[in-house]
Design a protein around this motif. Structure first.
Motif, short mmCIF file in Angstrom:
data_model
loop_
_atom_site.label_atom_id
_atom_site.label_comp_id
_atom_site.label_asym_id
_atom_site.label_seq_id
_atom_site.Cartn_x
_atom_site.Cartn_y
_atom_site.Cartn_z
N PRO A 326 0.87 -1.28 0.00
CA PRO A 326 0.06 -0.11 0.05
C PRO A 326 0.85 1.37 -0.07
O PRO A 326 2.07 1.33 0.53
CB PRO A 326 -0.76 -0.07 1.35
CG PRO A 326 -0.82 -1.49 1.56
CD PRO A 326 0.63 -2.05 1.13
N ALA A 329 1.86 2.63 3.28
CA ALA A 329 2.78 1.85 4.01
C ALA A 329 4.43 2.16 3.83
O ALA A 329 5.26 2.13 4.50
CB ALA A 329 2.74 0.37 3.85
N THR A 353 6.61 -0.55 13.09
CA THR A 353 6.09 0.63 12.80
C THR A 353 6.88 1.56 12.37
O THR A 353 6.42 2.44 11.47
CB THR A 353 5.29 0.95 14.20
OG1 THR A 353 4.63 -0.23 14.67
CG2 THR A 353 4.14 2.01 13.68
N PHE A 398 1.57 -3.08 9.25
CA PHE A 398 0.71 -2.18 8.73
C PHE A 398 -0.83 -3.19 8.36
O PHE A 398 -1.81 -2.42 8.64
CB PHE A 398 1.25 -1.61 7.58
CG PHE A 398 0.45 -0.58 6.64
CD1 PHE A 398 0.78 0.74 6.92
CD2 PHE A 398 -0.43 -1.02 5.65
CE1 PHE A 398 -0.03 1.63 6.09
CE2 PHE A 398 -1.10 -0.05 4.79
CZ PHE A 398 -0.98 1.04 5.08
N VAL A 399 -0.43 -4.18 7.65
CA VAL A 399 -1.85 -4.83 7.28
C VAL A 399 -2.53 -5.32 8.62
O VAL A 399 -3.83 -5.31 8.61
CB VAL A 399 -1.30 -5.94 6.42
CG1 VAL A 399 -2.53 -6.93 6.12
CG2 VAL A 399 -1.00 -5.49 4.96
N ASP A 401 -2.87 -4.23 11.22
CA ASP A 401 -3.83 -3.18 11.78
C ASP A 401 -4.97 -2.85 11.12
O ASP A 401 -5.82 -2.15 11.72
CB ASP A 401 -2.92 -1.78 12.12
CG ASP A 401 -1.69 -1.88 13.13
OD1 ASP A 401 -1.88 -2.72 14.02
OD2 ASP A 401 -0.86 -1.04 13.17
N ARG A 402 -5.03 -3.43 10.00
CA ARG A 402 -6.08 -2.98 9.08
C ARG A 402 -6.98 -4.12 8.88
O ARG A 402 -8.27 -4.03 8.18
CB ARG A 402 -5.68 -2.35 7.83
CG ARG A 402 -5.00 -0.83 8.13
CD ARG A 402 -4.07 -0.50 7.14
NE ARG A 402 -3.55 0.80 7.41
CZ ARG A 402 -2.77 1.26 8.06
NH1 ARG A 402 -2.08 0.13 9.04
NH2 ARG A 402 -2.31 2.51 8.55
N ALA A 403 -6.47 -5.40 8.92
CA ALA A 403 -7.16 -6.71 8.45
C ALA A 403 -7.40 -7.52 9.77
O ALA A 403 -6.37 -8.02 10.07
CB ALA A 403 -6.50 -7.26 7.11
N ARG A 404 -8.39 -7.53 10.19
CA ARG A 404 -8.78 -8.64 11.55
C ARG A 404 -7.75 -8.13 12.45
O ARG A 404 -7.15 -9.15 13.04
CB ARG A 404 -8.49 -10.06 11.06
CG ARG A 404 -9.65 -10.47 10.14
CD ARG A 404 -9.65 -11.94 10.08
NE ARG A 404 -10.61 -12.40 8.76
CZ ARG A 404 -10.45 -12.50 7.54
NH1 ARG A 404 -9.11 -12.09 7.13
NH2 ARG A 404 -11.19 -12.71 6.47
N PRO A 405 -7.81 -6.81 12.85
CA PRO A 405 -6.87 -6.51 14.04
C PRO A 405 -6.85 -6.98 15.27
O PRO A 405 -6.16 -7.19 16.08
CB PRO A 405 -7.06 -4.90 14.14
CG PRO A 405 -8.47 -4.60 13.67
CD PRO A 405 -8.58 -5.63 12.36
N ARG A 408 -4.62 -9.74 16.64
CA ARG A 408 -3.12 -9.50 17.54
C ARG A 408 -3.07 -10.15 18.78
O ARG A 408 -2.22 -10.36 19.39
CB ARG A 408 -3.06 -7.84 17.60
CG ARG A 408 -3.04 -7.05 16.14
CD ARG A 408 -1.76 -7.32 15.45
NE ARG A 408 -0.61 -6.60 16.16
CZ ARG A 408 -0.45 -5.45 15.78
NH1 ARG A 408 -1.22 -4.65 14.93
NH2 ARG A 408 0.54 -4.76 16.41
#
Length: 531
Positions: A326, A329, A353, A398-399, A401-405, A408
């Motif tokens: 992205p 990113a 990060t 990065f991903v 945090d945005r896809a199924r966070p 974590r």
């Protein structure tokens, strides 16, 4: 329609609420948040109430999860279910292990920890206190602290392990901090509390302040001048390792995994010899390694060097369409310096990060400056810049945090670190990234390091290696400077990493390579150990 736009709830609404099925993703989020709140409230170490409440929480959640309609879930929800089931089982095991470790030093810590715990919990529950009673209790507790010193001094040799002494000292520091928070909650707000409690608190705090260093010195053999550099660790034994491996879904014994590492190391050593011959050092690859270490950048050039290598890794995966990156990113990458003191634990640059760069400063010794420059040269950093950033940790986080966070909660080094090392394998196998022998030496240094991490971390927890022997392994096997080897071992055993963390790099990468359909891997030696 009720007044002011409110809707009247029908008689059947309660039945609907009672039969509501919590979506599995929301359940995972709630479990994680509930756990965080309970840990913040039942925060006192060695507390029976904390152990009992968390045990009940994990068991209740496991029971409730078992009643969910697993077969009706789609594939992603089934994965989430199994991840949560495994997480709860592992959390119970970890809680039991921690409780058993705390029990080792309970005879000399609990007599003063118990009354402090009770006052801390009273403050957390905001119950009525009698300042005069608190003052009297603090005076009695200070006497128990002094008695603790006598018990430690009179302990028979071998009665407490070094690990127990080190853990006890850490726990006492936590107890002191909780006592301070309890005192500061009341002082300045209640004149009666200040009148009665100030002096007893000061005496108790002073007694607690001096106790950790005393316990470390008497039980762990760590004097005041050695605290910063000491490496102790807490071996969990073979049973503990088997439980951790089961939680990581790895059906191999520690001994089998050590053999995997040894086979991987043999491949690395053969490849290192090839690069050594290209550089004119024959089969003396350690001489070739020292040569490459000496190819340092001029002072002040390291930040620009690291950033250029990060950009190189990004451009490579985009050019060859290996993974989507992205725009944000790669656009929002940030860089910071690692303070000199922190470089004792992290002698090389870090990523995720953002970038953290180790950098020689005027406050560092000449040896530390040289170590930082040698460890961060172009050829060593080429294999770690993309590992830390893109397509490694930076892209990964990065991903995430945005896809199924919510996943974590299930973070594991076998994925977190394995993913980044998997890309090193991909780049190596393609044959057009590590093009010169100096680059291959730098890459192989780190691959050998990952092999050694499996060996020293598993053997340490099996009780087969001491921290000093782990350092020697990194120096002898990999060619580390002694200072960087000490930093790596210190970071492994200082309590911030799970027991299998260091093993997770290479083992996780091999798992991902198998999933990719990579067969035996990018090397020439068959790898039967991981599938």
């Amino acid at each position: 329609m009720a007044d002011e736009g409110w809707v009247a709830v029908g008689a059947g609404a309660s039945t609907a609420l009672e039969t509501f099925e919590e979506p599995i993703a929301e359940r995972i989020t709630r479990v994680g948040q509930d756990r965080s709140d309970l840990l913040a409230f039942y925060k006192f170490p060695t507390s029976d109430a904390r152990y009992e409440r968390l045990t009940r929480f994990y068991n209740d959640e496991r029971s409730a999860l078992s009643q969910q309609p697993f077969e009706s879930y789609d594939q992603e929800a089934k994965v989430d279910y199994l991840l949560l089931q495994n997480y709860l089982k592992r959390s119970l095991r970890t809680l039991e292990l921690d409780n058993a470790r705390d029990a080792e030093f309970a005879p000399f810590v609990q007599p003063f920890a118990t009354p402090i715990r009770d006052w801390v919990q009273t403050r957390m529950e905001v119950r009525v206190i009698d300042p005069q009673e608190v003052a009297s209790s603090f005076d009695a507790t200070a006497r128990e602290v002094r008695r603790c010193r006598q018990l430690v001094r009179g302990a028979k040799p071998g009665r407490y392990s070094k690990a127990a002494g080190h853990r006890a000292a850490r726990t006492i520091e936590q107890i002191r901090n909780h006592l301070r928070e309890m005192f500061e909650f009341y002082t300045g707000y209640d004149p009666s509390f200040d009148w009665w409690v100030r002096e007893p608190y000061d005496r108790l705090d002073a007694a607690l302040a001096a106790l950790p260093a005393y316990v470390r010195e008497k039980l762990a053999g760590i004097g005041p001048d050695d605290e910063e550099d000491a490496i102790v660790g807490e071996p969990i034994g073979r049973g503990g390792l088997l439980a951790e491996l089961e939680a990581e879904m790895i059906p191999y014994s520690p001994e089998e995994l050590v053999r995997v590492a040894e086979r991987e190391y043999a491949w690395c050593e053969a490849e290192m010899a090839k690069a050594s011959r290209e550089l004119g050092f024959g089969d003396k690859w350690r001489a070739a390694l020292e040569h490459v270490k000496g190819l340092v950048e001029p002072p002040g050039a390291q930040p620009l060097l690291i950033k250029s290598l990060v950009d190189q890794g990004t451009e490579y995966v985009e050019k060859h369409r290996l993974v989507s990156v992205p725009h944000v990113a790669k656009e929002a990458i940030r860089m910071y310096m690692i303070p000199p003191a922190a470089q004792k634990v992290s002698p090389f640059f870090l990523g995720g990060t953002y970038l953290q760069v180790s950098y020689p400063t005027s406050s560092m010794s000449h040896a530390d400056k040289l170590m930082s420059m040698r460890g961060n040269n172009r050829h060593f950093a080429k294999a770690t810049a993309f590992h830390e950033m893109i397509p490694g940790h930076h892209l990964q986080l990065f991903v995430a945090d945005r896809a199924r966070p919510y996943r974590r909660l299930f973070s594991t080094p076998f994925y977190i670190e394995g993913w980044a090392l998997y890309w090193e394998m991909v780049f190596w196998a393609r044959g057009d990234f590590f093009t010169c022998p100096e680059d291959r030496v730098g890459s192989l240094f780190w691959r050998m390091h990952r092999c050694a991490r499996i060996v020293f971390s598993l053997k340490f927890h099996l009780g087969q290696m001491t921290p000093a022997e782990c350092i020697e392994l990194l120096v002898d096997w990999v060619g580390h400077e002694r200072a960087t080897a000490e930093g790596e071992v210190r970071r492994s055993f200082n309590g911030d990493y799970s027991p299998l963390y260091q093993a997770g790099y290479l083992l996780g990468a091999l798992q991902l390579w198998k999933l990719r359909g990579g067969g035996c891997g990018p090397g020439t030696v068959p790898r039967e150990g991981i599938s």
